[in-house]
Motif scaffolding. Structure first.
Motif, PDB file in Angstrom:
ATOM      1  N   LYS A 183       0.821  -1.211   0.000  1.00 34.04           N
ATOM      2  CA  LYS A 183       0.000   0.000   0.000  1.00 34.04           C
ATOM      3  C   LYS A 183       0.854   1.261   0.000  1.00 34.04           C
ATOM      4  N   VAL A 184       1.882   1.301   0.855  1.00 31.63           N
ATOM      5  CA  VAL A 184       2.699   2.512   0.949  1.00 31.63           C
ATOM      6  C   VAL A 184       3.644   2.649  -0.247  1.00 31.63           C
ATOM      7  N   GLU A 185       4.199   1.532  -0.723  1.00 28.88           N
ATOM      8  CA  GLU A 185       5.102   1.608  -1.875  1.00 28.88           C
ATOM      9  C   GLU A 185       4.356   2.037  -3.134  1.00 28.88           C
ATOM     10  N   LYS A 186       3.119   1.593  -3.263  1.00 30.11           N
ATOM     11  CA  LYS A 186       2.292   1.981  -4.407  1.00 30.11           C
ATOM     12  C   LYS A 186       2.116   3.502  -4.452  1.00 30.11           C
ATOM     13  N   LYS A 187       2.174   4.138  -3.301  1.00 32.10           N
ATOM     14  CA  LYS A 187       2.003   5.589  -3.204  1.00 32.10           C
ATOM     15  C   LYS A 187       3.333   6.333  -3.089  1.00 32.10           C
ATOM     16  N   GLY A 188       4.453   5.617  -3.363  1.00 34.05           N
ATOM     17  CA  GLY A 188       5.755   6.263  -3.404  1.00 34.05           C
ATOM     18  C   GLY A 188       6.474   6.364  -2.071  1.00 34.05           C
ATOM     19  N   ARG A 189       5.977   5.691  -1.052  1.00 37.91           N
ATOM     20  CA  ARG A 189       6.669   5.690   0.239  1.00 37.91           C
ATOM     21  C   ARG A 189       7.543   4.438   0.319  1.00 37.91           C
ATOM     22  N   THR A 190       8.382   4.357   1.352  1.00 34.57           N
ATOM     23  CA  THR A 190       9.359   3.273   1.433  1.00 34.57           C
ATOM     24  C   THR A 190       9.109   2.334   2.607  1.00 34.57           C
ATOM     25  N   LYS A 191       9.759   1.165   2.531  1.00 35.85           N
ATOM     26  CA  LYS A 191       9.725   0.194   3.631  1.00 35.85           C
ATOM     27  C   LYS A 191      10.296   0.835   4.890  1.00 35.85           C
ATOM     28  N   GLU A 192      11.343   1.621   4.739  1.00 37.88           N
ATOM     29  CA  GLU A 192      11.972   2.274   5.888  1.00 37.88           C
ATOM     30  C   GLU A 192      10.990   3.219   6.583  1.00 37.88           C
ATOM     31  N   GLU A 193      10.206   3.944   5.775  1.00 33.58           N
ATOM     32  CA  GLU A 193       9.206   4.836   6.363  1.00 33.58           C
ATOM     33  C   GLU A 193       8.111   4.034   7.075  1.00 33.58           C
ATOM     34  N   LEU A 194       7.686   2.929   6.474  1.00 34.70           N
ATOM     35  CA  LEU A 194       6.693   2.064   7.117  1.00 34.70           C
ATOM     36  C   LEU A 194       7.228   1.553   8.448  1.00 34.70           C
ATOM     37  N   ASP A 195       8.462   1.060   8.430  1.00 35.37           N
ATOM     38  CA  ASP A 195       9.064   0.537   9.656  1.00 35.37           C
ATOM     39  C   ASP A 195       9.231   1.630  10.709  1.00 35.37           C
ATOM     40  N   GLN A 196       9.517   2.857  10.268  1.00 42.47           N
ATOM     41  CA  GLN A 196       9.641   3.984  11.200  1.00 42.47           C
ATOM     42  C   GLN A 196       8.305   4.260  11.891  1.00 42.47           C
ATOM     43  N   VAL A 197       7.227   4.201  11.139  1.00 42.24           N
ATOM     44  CA  VAL A 197       5.892   4.423  11.697  1.00 42.24           C
ATOM     45  C   VAL A 197       5.553   3.313  12.694  1.00 42.24           C
ATOM     46  N   ILE A 198       5.844   2.070  12.330  1.00 40.25           N
ATOM     47  CA  ILE A 198       5.584   0.939  13.232  1.00 40.25           C
ATOM     48  C   ILE A 198       6.438   1.074  14.497  1.00 40.25           C
ATOM     49  N   ALA A 199       7.694   1.459  14.325  1.00 41.10           N
ATOM     50  CA  ALA A 199       8.592   1.633  15.470  1.00 41.10           C
ATOM     51  C   ALA A 199       8.092   2.737  16.399  1.00 41.10           C
ATOM     52  N   TRP A 200       7.587   3.819  15.817  1.00 39.68           N
ATOM     53  CA  TRP A 200       7.067   4.912  16.644  1.00 39.68           C
ATOM     54  C   TRP A 200       5.918   4.421  17.509  1.00 39.68           C
ATOM     55  N   LEU A 201       4.998   3.659  16.922  1.00 42.26           N
ATOM     56  CA  LEU A 201       3.822   3.192  17.659  1.00 42.26           C
ATOM     57  C   LEU A 201       4.173   2.131  18.689  1.00 42.26           C
ATOM     58  N   THR A 202       5.068   1.217  18.340  1.00 41.29           N
ATOM     59  CA  THR A 202       5.298   0.018  19.157  1.00 41.29           C
ATOM     60  C   THR A 202       6.598   0.028  19.955  1.00 41.29           C
ATOM     61  N   ASN A 203       7.524   0.881  19.580  1.00 38.90           N
ATOM     62  CA  ASN A 203       8.865   0.923  20.158  1.00 38.90           C
ATOM     63  C   ASN A 203       9.691  -0.312  19.788  1.00 38.90           C
ATOM     64  N   PHE A 204       9.344  -0.981  18.678  1.00 37.91           N
ATOM     65  CA  PHE A 204      10.118  -2.124  18.187  1.00 37.91           C
ATOM     66  C   PHE A 204      11.248  -1.613  17.304  1.00 37.91           C
ATOM     67  N   ASP A 205      12.451  -2.178  17.511  1.00 33.99           N
ATOM     68  CA  ASP A 205      13.527  -1.882  16.573  1.00 33.99           C
ATOM     69  C   ASP A 205      13.401  -2.842  15.390  1.00 33.99           C
ATOM     70  N   GLU A 206      14.254  -2.659  14.389  1.00 37.13           N
ATOM     71  CA  GLU A 206      14.175  -3.464  13.170  1.00 37.13           C
ATOM     72  C   GLU A 206      14.325  -4.951  13.466  1.00 37.13           C
TER      73      GLU A 206
END
Length: 121
Positions: free
Chosen positions: A26-49
């Motif tokens: 969904k995010v890549e289709k709109k020009g965003r990256t895996k890194e940005e997705l992971d950053q958003v998930i990390a912000w919400l959950t405090n999980f590192d990569e």
């Protein structure tokens, strides 16, 4: 959205592993990256990569995923409509946390600035 216990149980047993590729597509289709997705998930959950990858590899359910998360103290600032319901009005805590994540992914895919998605933090 069905607020029944059946619906909440279905969300709890759904695997993060099955949903993550859909988020990524969904995010890549709109020009965003895996890194940005992971950053958003990390912000919400405090999980590192590494932790995120472990949960993906072990096929963790959303219940286990959010049990291990340390939810961002600003998560309550995530508001708006997802699937026709206001995120802030969802009563089941796990369902609300999953919808928080859905809302953040939607915002990322819609091109919202990262500082706004991360609620200014």
């Amino acid at each position: 959205m069905d607020n029944s216990e059946t619906h909440n149980q279905r969300i709890a047993t759904m695997t993060f592993t099955s949903v993550y590729p859909l988020y990524l597509k969904k995010v890549e289709k709109k020009g965003r990256t895996k890194e940005e997705l992971d950053q958003v998930i990390a912000w919400l959950t405090n999980f590192d990569e590494q932790k995120l990858q472990e949960l993906i590899e072990e096929n963790a359910t959303f219940e286990k995923f959010f049990q291990q998360a340390s939810l961002n103290p600003n998560a309550h600032l995530i508001t708006g409509v997802i699937c026709g319901y206001r995120v802030e009005d969802i009563e089941n805590p796990l369902t609300q946390q999953v919808r928080y994540l859905d809302k953040l992914v939607d915002e990322l895919a819609k091109g919202r600035k990262m500082e706004k998605i991360l609620r200014g933090t």
